[in-house]
Design an enzyme around this catalytic site. Structure first.
Site, PDB file in Angstrom:
ATOM      1  CE  LYS A 146      52.228 161.208 -35.756  1.00 21.09           C
ATOM      2  NZ  LYS A 146      53.537 161.889 -35.618  1.00 21.09           N
ATOM      3  CB  THR A 155      57.116 162.544 -35.028  1.00 24.02           C
ATOM      4  OG1 THR A 155      58.042 161.743 -34.297  1.00 24.02           O
ATOM      5  CG2 THR A 155      57.609 162.731 -36.452  1.00 24.02           C
ATOM      6  CE  LYS A 208      61.184 160.217 -34.417  1.00 26.87           C
ATOM      7  NZ  LYS A 208      60.171 160.516 -33.392  1.00 26.87           N
TER       8      LYS A 208
END
Length: 290
Positions: A241, A97, A173
């Site tokens: 994150k 990701t 995503k």
């Protein structure tokens, strides 16, 4: 076509994917910077290599399943990286990701090296990765997809074709993970509320699972959190994150995301409060203490 696949990054998801491919008849070579993960892979009968380049030798494709863009760049283009060692025409599945512009940048450099980039973030957790039921969000040229169809469909029974533009897998995503973060933060908050109100949080989760508040990530994470099990399947740092990457994407597009901002702030606070290396279910523990 060679059945050798390199998997670089064998954390919870990467190792599950490698074992899935091994079981489907592929010859899998792996590499990780953590010796403990390589020991686990060796015990499972996988070929462990001393560098990404060694894993890539003679491979039809490489799967990059590391944490972030910095690690991805090193694995691809650093000393003993994949890009210089893979046979020309091989494919690289970019599964971390990361920001869409990083995916685009990596895809461009791979093309210059004669390699096919497949933007392919995954979602669903290690158990689903092991079973081949995780979702895979794929953006790449149609011929590249067809050449690697067998590999892609071995990894996932839920492959979403998003078109040919590199970065669209990364964009999708981030959309998914921002909602996952929102849902998880909301579930942790309401179960902390249930407990403070004198309700059994496990029973509250039973009700939620069969009512309008249900979400997959709430059931998966909160059941463990209520039992006090914070052993990391997905570290809190990861959704910290990912939610912040999603907010950065939204900011570049000029879209306000106030609910996402609240969720991201909670993940940041959890990391600052000592939960970074624990499962992201730790959000429940953070909120019940407040």
């Amino acid at each position: 076509m060679s059945q050798r696949i390199a998997v670089v990054g064998i954390g919870n998801m990467g190792l599950a994917m490698a074992l899935r491919l091994r079981d489907r008849g592929f010859a899998v070579a792996v590499r990780d910077i953590d010796p403990a993960r390589e020991t686990l892979a060796h015990a499972e009968g996988l070929t462990v290599c001393d560098s990404p380049a060694a894993a890539a030798e003679g491979a039809r494709a490489a799967i990059v399943a590391v944490v972030d863009a910095v690690q991805t760049e090193d694995v691809l283009f650093g000393a003993q990286g994949l890009a210089a060692a893979l046979p020309r025409g091989a494919a690289v599945l970019l599964c971390p990701t990361i920001a869409p512009h990083d995916t685009e940048r990596f895809a461009g450099r791979l093309a210059e090296a004669g390699l096919e980039a497949i933007d392919a973030p995954m979602s669903g957790g290690p158990l689903r990765a092991r079973e081949g039921t995780m979702s895979l969000m794929v953006a790449c040229a149609a011929p590249a997809f067809e050449r690697q169809r067998e590999l892609i469909e071995a990894l996932s029974g839920a492959v979403f074709r998003l078109g040919e533009r590199p970065g669209d897998g990364a964009r999708m995503k981030l959309v998914n993970n921002l909602l996952a973060g929102i849902n998880l933060a909301g579930a942790a908050e309401v179960l902390a509320l249930a407990e403070r109100a004198g309700l059994d949080p496990a029973l509250a989760l039973d009700v939620i699972e069969r009512s309008s508040g249900q979400s997959w990530i709430a059931s998966d994470r909160m059941r463990r959190a209520i039992a006090g099990d914070l052993a990391p399947r997905a570290h809190t740092t990861l959704l910290n994150k990912d939610t912040h990457l999603a907010l950065a994407m939204a900011q570049r597009l000029g879209l306000a995301t106030p609910v996402g901002e609240h969720a991201a702030a909670l993940f940041a606070r959890a990391c600052e409060s000592g939960f970074a290396a624990l499962d992201d279910a730790s959000l429940f523990e953070l909120l019940r203490r407040r």
